[in-house]
Every structure is written in C-alpha cells, then in structure tokens.
Design a protein around this motif. Structure first.
Motif, PDB file in Angstrom:
ATOM      1  N   ILE A 189       0.841  -1.205   0.000  1.00 35.98           N
ATOM      2  CA  ILE A 189       0.000   0.000   0.000  1.00 35.98           C
ATOM      3  C   ILE A 189       0.874   1.253   0.000  1.00 35.98           C
ATOM      4  CG2 ILE A 189      -1.650   1.363   1.341  1.00 35.98           C
ATOM      5  CD1 ILE A 189      -2.874  -1.311   2.279  1.00 35.98           C
ATOM      6  N   ASP A 190       1.861   1.301   0.889  1.00 31.45           N
ATOM      7  CA  ASP A 190       2.749   2.468   0.985  1.00 31.45           C
ATOM      8  C   ASP A 190       3.517   2.690  -0.320  1.00 31.45           C
ATOM      9  OD1 ASP A 190       1.950   2.942   3.573  1.00 31.45           O
ATOM     10  OD2 ASP A 190       3.660   1.907   4.491  1.00 31.45           O
ATOM     11  N   GLU A 191       3.985   1.601  -0.924  1.00 28.94           N
ATOM     12  CA  GLU A 191       4.749   1.716  -2.169  1.00 28.94           C
ATOM     13  C   GLU A 191       3.870   2.183  -3.318  1.00 28.94           C
ATOM     14  OE1 GLU A 191       6.514  -2.124  -2.559  1.00 28.94           O
ATOM     15  OE2 GLU A 191       7.723  -1.886  -0.735  1.00 28.94           O
ATOM     16  N   HIS A 192       2.634   1.702  -3.370  1.00 30.25           N
ATOM     17  CA  HIS A 192       1.708   2.148  -4.409  1.00 30.25           C
ATOM     18  C   HIS A 192       1.450   3.651  -4.296  1.00 30.25           C
ATOM     19  CE1 HIS A 192      -0.261  -2.026  -5.347  1.00 30.25           C
ATOM     20  NE2 HIS A 192       1.024  -1.974  -5.624  1.00 30.25           N
ATOM     21  N   ILE A 193       1.242   4.121  -3.081  1.00 29.96           N
ATOM     22  CA  ILE A 193       0.975   5.544  -2.861  1.00 29.96           C
ATOM     23  C   ILE A 193       2.181   6.382  -3.283  1.00 29.96           C
ATOM     24  CG2 ILE A 193       0.614   7.298  -1.075  1.00 29.96           C
ATOM     25  CD1 ILE A 193      -1.140   5.250   0.397  1.00 29.96           C
ATOM     26  N   GLU A 194       3.376   5.934  -2.920  1.00 30.81           N
ATOM     27  CA  GLU A 194       4.592   6.663  -3.282  1.00 30.81           C
ATOM     28  C   GLU A 194       4.742   6.765  -4.801  1.00 30.81           C
ATOM     29  OE1 GLU A 194       9.480   6.354  -2.792  1.00 30.81           O
ATOM     30  OE2 GLU A 194       8.200   4.621  -2.361  1.00 30.81           O
ATOM     31  N   ILE A 195       4.515   5.659  -5.491  1.00 33.41           N
ATOM     32  CA  ILE A 195       4.660   5.642  -6.952  1.00 33.41           C
ATOM     33  C   ILE A 195       3.641   6.575  -7.599  1.00 33.41           C
ATOM     34  CG2 ILE A 195       4.398   4.212  -9.010  1.00 33.41           C
ATOM     35  CD1 ILE A 195       5.438   1.857  -7.210  1.00 33.41           C
ATOM     36  N   LEU A 196       2.391   6.508  -7.154  1.00 33.25           N
ATOM     37  CA  LEU A 196       1.348   7.358  -7.722  1.00 33.25           C
ATOM     38  C   LEU A 196       1.645   8.835  -7.505  1.00 33.25           C
ATOM     39  CD1 LEU A 196      -1.782   5.280  -6.647  1.00 33.25           C
ATOM     40  CD2 LEU A 196      -1.043   5.694  -9.002  1.00 33.25           C
TER      41      LEU A 196
ATOM     42  N   ARG B 265       4.975  14.357 -11.841  1.00 36.07           N
ATOM     43  CA  ARG B 265       5.856  14.329 -13.015  1.00 36.07           C
ATOM     44  C   ARG B 265       7.326  14.149 -12.623  1.00 36.07           C
ATOM     45  NH1 ARG B 265       4.653  13.322 -18.053  1.00 36.07           N
ATOM     46  NH2 ARG B 265       6.243  14.781 -18.813  1.00 36.07           N
ATOM     47  N   ARG B 266       7.547  13.533 -11.495  1.00 35.11           N
ATOM     48  CA  ARG B 266       8.908  13.186 -11.083  1.00 35.11           C
ATOM     49  C   ARG B 266       9.170  11.771 -11.621  1.00 35.11           C
ATOM     50  NH1 ARG B 266       8.460  14.495  -4.764  1.00 35.11           N
ATOM     51  NH2 ARG B 266      10.543  13.509  -4.729  1.00 35.11           N
ATOM     52  N   LEU B 267       9.235  11.694 -12.936  1.00 29.53           N
ATOM     53  CA  LEU B 267       9.226  10.401 -13.617  1.00 29.53           C
ATOM     54  C   LEU B 267      10.463   9.536 -13.357  1.00 29.53           C
ATOM     55  CD1 LEU B 267       7.543  11.403 -17.004  1.00 29.53           C
ATOM     56  CD2 LEU B 267       6.501  10.501 -14.915  1.00 29.53           C
ATOM     57  N   PRO B 268      11.681  10.086 -13.400  1.00 30.12           N
ATOM     58  CA  PRO B 268      12.840   9.225 -13.103  1.00 30.12           C
ATOM     59  C   PRO B 268      12.747   8.607 -11.707  1.00 30.12           C
ATOM     60  CG  PRO B 268      13.560  11.236 -14.186  1.00 30.12           C
ATOM     61  CD  PRO B 268      12.107  11.427 -13.842  1.00 30.12           C
ATOM     62  N   GLU B 269      12.281   9.389 -10.727  1.00 27.94           N
ATOM     63  CA  GLU B 269      12.141   8.863  -9.369  1.00 27.94           C
ATOM     64  C   GLU B 269      11.042   7.810  -9.303  1.00 27.94           C
ATOM     65  OE1 GLU B 269      12.299  11.982  -6.134  1.00 27.94           O
ATOM     66  OE2 GLU B 269      12.394  13.292  -7.900  1.00 27.94           O
ATOM     67  N   SER B 270       9.966   8.056 -10.028  1.00 27.44           N
ATOM     68  CA  SER B 270       8.861   7.094 -10.018  1.00 27.44           C
ATOM     69  C   SER B 270       9.285   5.794 -10.688  1.00 27.44           C
ATOM     70  CB  SER B 270       7.628   7.671 -10.720  1.00 27.44           C
ATOM     71  OG  SER B 270       7.860   7.848 -12.114  1.00 27.44           O
ATOM     72  N   LEU B 271      10.119   5.901 -11.724  1.00 28.63           N
ATOM     73  CA  LEU B 271      10.613   4.698 -12.404  1.00 28.63           C
ATOM     74  C   LEU B 271      11.466   3.864 -11.450  1.00 28.63           C
ATOM     75  CD1 LEU B 271      10.724   3.221 -15.175  1.00 28.63           C
ATOM     76  CD2 LEU B 271      12.887   4.419 -15.570  1.00 28.63           C
ATOM     77  N   THR B 272      12.317   4.541 -10.687  1.00 29.10           N
ATOM     78  CA  THR B 272      13.159   3.839  -9.707  1.00 29.10           C
ATOM     79  C   THR B 272      12.300   3.177  -8.638  1.00 29.10           C
ATOM     80  OG1 THR B 272      14.986   5.409 -10.043  1.00 29.10           O
ATOM     81  CG2 THR B 272      15.000   4.113  -8.008  1.00 29.10           C
ATOM     82  N   ALA B 273      11.291   3.895  -8.157  1.00 29.02           N
ATOM     83  CA  ALA B 273      10.410   3.351  -7.122  1.00 29.02           C
ATOM     84  C   ALA B 273       9.623   2.156  -7.645  1.00 29.02           C
ATOM     85  CB  ALA B 273       9.455   4.441  -6.627  1.00 29.02           C
ATOM     86  N   LEU B 274       9.152   2.252  -8.882  1.00 26.32           N
ATOM     87  CA  LEU B 274       8.400   1.142  -9.474  1.00 26.32           C
ATOM     88  C   LEU B 274       9.304  -0.061  -9.686  1.00 26.32           C
ATOM     89  CD1 LEU B 274       5.773   0.061 -10.669  1.00 26.32           C
ATOM     90  CD2 LEU B 274       6.445   1.052 -12.869  1.00 26.32           C
ATOM     91  N   HIS B 275      10.521   0.197 -10.147  1.00 29.06           N
ATOM     92  CA  HIS B 275      11.474  -0.891 -10.372  1.00 29.06           C
ATOM     93  C   HIS B 275      11.739  -1.635  -9.069  1.00 29.06           C
ATOM     94  CE1 HIS B 275      15.393  -2.200 -12.618  1.00 29.06           C
ATOM     95  NE2 HIS B 275      14.595  -3.211 -12.319  1.00 29.06           N
ATOM     96  N   LYS B 276      11.938  -0.893  -8.008  1.00 25.76           N
ATOM     97  CA  LYS B 276      12.165  -1.511  -6.700  1.00 25.76           C
ATOM     98  C   LYS B 276      10.941  -2.289  -6.253  1.00 25.76           C
ATOM     99  CE  LYS B 276      13.342  -0.361  -1.921  1.00 25.76           C
ATOM    100  NZ  LYS B 276      13.643   0.738  -0.955  1.00 25.76           N
ATOM    101  N   HIS B 277       9.770  -1.733  -6.540  1.00 28.10           N
ATOM    102  CA  HIS B 277       8.511  -2.351  -6.112  1.00 28.10           C
ATOM    103  C   HIS B 277       8.282  -3.698  -6.786  1.00 28.10           C
ATOM    104  CE1 HIS B 277       4.338  -2.800  -4.928  1.00 28.10           C
ATOM    105  NE2 HIS B 277       3.953  -2.786  -6.192  1.00 28.10           N
ATOM    106  N   VAL B 278       8.455  -3.776  -8.077  1.00 28.07           N
ATOM    107  CA  VAL B 278       8.167  -5.022  -8.783  1.00 28.07           C
ATOM    108  C   VAL B 278       9.308  -6.031  -8.687  1.00 28.07           C
ATOM    109  CG1 VAL B 278       6.571  -3.936 -10.395  1.00 28.07           C
ATOM    110  CG2 VAL B 278       8.997  -4.101 -10.995  1.00 28.07           C
TER     111      VAL B 278
END
Length: 252
Positions: free
Chosen positions: A204-211, A217-230
């Motif tokens: 839940i926390d990771e989903h909220i952070e990614i969204l 529009r902090r896309l590079p950071e969101s990509l890193t967070a998503l990569h870590k998540h999956v």
C-alpha cells in the motif's frame, strides 16, 4: 471448488438454461449459450484463484456444478486448454501452474512491461499520464492505508488493479493488455504472497509513493520506485515466487 478469492461473479449457475445428461440442447442458440456460460464461468473461477491447482476438473463433476450436460463442459475445457489455462492429466484436467523457469521468464516480462509505461513518458515529453485516473487510484490506496485490509490472497486482485491503472494512464492500451495477460498467468502463485500483514502495508505504501511521484511528473524517481517495487533483483522475485508456490502446495 475452493474459494481462495472472493472477487468476481458468484460461482454456480444462476437462472441459466440446463440440459440433462442425455438431453440435447433444444436449439443451436441454446447450445451456444450453455457453452459460453460454462466457459466464462470456469475461466473466471480459474483466473480469480477460486480453483486450486490440485483440484480435479472432470466433465461429470463440472456438469453437476453447472447443471448442464457433458457436451458444453467438454467444449469449454477444450477452449481453456487452447487458452493455456488448463492441462490434461490422468484424471481429466487441472489448472496450469507455471514452472519456476516459466515464472522467471514471466516475471522478467512483467518487469519490462511495468517499467515501459513510465519509460516511454520519460523518453517522449509529449506522452502524458492521465492525472485524473491516477488521482482516483491514489484516493483508493490512501483509504486502504487508513484502514488496511486483512491479509488475504484476494489482495492480489487489488494489486493487479493498481498496476493496470498505472499502465493504462500512460496511454498505450496494447502495453496494458499485455501486462494483464502476464499477471493472469502468474496470479495463482502471486495470490499466496499476500498472506502477511507486513506485505499488505508495504505494498500500500509503495503504491501511494509511486502514484504521487508520477502525478508530480517526477518520472525518473517514479521509475526507480516502481522498479524496486516489482523486484529490482529478479532473484529476489524468484525467491518470493518459490515461497508462494510452497505455500500453495501446502494449502492444496
């Protein structure tokens, strides 16, 4: 049939035409309706994890469950076999469970598809995520953070919903369709990865952070967070899958 997940239509027949074991359908339309009914009901049961991989699927048993003759059941099973959702066994049919090698390949594909939705927006400034769609999804997960659900295999469906919305918001429908297909193939294993409170709250926390990162529009950071998540490390993902498969075997 088992009830590992509670989402999706209620199982069992409701107000559907029936045919006795020795009765032919009254018309081609009736036969088609029965065939479609059994196929879609059974497919839904499999994809939502309500049928254990250890459960025996036979024509007599399914005919009794859906109150139809063996013919529409046989045709439905044949279609599911072509779909790759069931396999023939000595006793009839069973739900297909990916091997560890298949899981490795599917998880690798899943990671690629997940990251591509954000990656394409980084590469092309004209690609914009649907902020309204993401905002609605963010509210849903914030509500879950306030009132976390109990650990349950059905949480995997909510998790898939998040990833589907995130992918769809990037505007590539084909990318999302491919992701949905992959997630369906590994759902039977992943559903057993959400039986601990810690896994639920962390997700839940990771989903909220990614969204929040994508919306900002902090896309590079969101990509890193998503990569870590999956699963930044495929080996870690495989370890989780192995544990999930062990749990599934014990549950079976």
């Amino acid at each position: 049939m088992s009830t590992g997940l509670t989402t999706g239509p209620t199982t069992g027949p409701t107000n559907v035409p029936t045919t006795g074991p020795d009765e032919p359908a009254t018309s081609s339309t009736d036969a088609l309706s029965l065939r479609e009914m059994v196929y879609h009901r059974l497919r839904d049961e499999i994809l939502n994890g309500r049928i254990s991989p250890r459960e025996r699927l036979t024509e007599p048993k399914l005919g009794k469950t859906y109150e139809v003759s063996r013919t529409p059941v046989r045709e439905a099973l044949s279609r599911l076999l072509s779909d790759g959702l069931v396999e023939r066994t000595d006793f009839g049919y069973a739900v297909v469970v990916p091997s560890l090698e298949d899981l490795r390949n599917l998880y690798e594909l899943r990671i690629t598809l997940e990251l591509r939705g954000i990656g394409r927006a980084i590469e092309n400034p004209e690609v914009r995520h649907d902020v309204a769609l993401l905002g609605t999804e963010l509210e849903r997960w914030q509500e879950m953070r306030d009132t976390p659900p109990e650990p349950d295999p059905s949480f995997v469906v909510k998790d898939e919903g998040f990833h589907q919305v995130l992918s769809r918001s990037s505007g590539n429908t084909q990318l999302t369709d491919a992701l949905v297909t992959v997630n369906q193939k590994i759902r039977a294993v992943r559903m057993h990865d959400f039986v601990e409170t810690g896994r639920i709250t962390a997700t839940i926390d990771e989903h909220i952070e990614i969204l929040e990162l994508v919306i900002a529009r902090r896309l590079p950071e969101s990509l890193t967070a998503l990569h870590k998540h999956v699963g930044e490390s495929l080996e870690v993902v495989m370890e989780r899958a192995t544990h999930a498969m062990t749990r599934m075997a014990l549950a079976g």
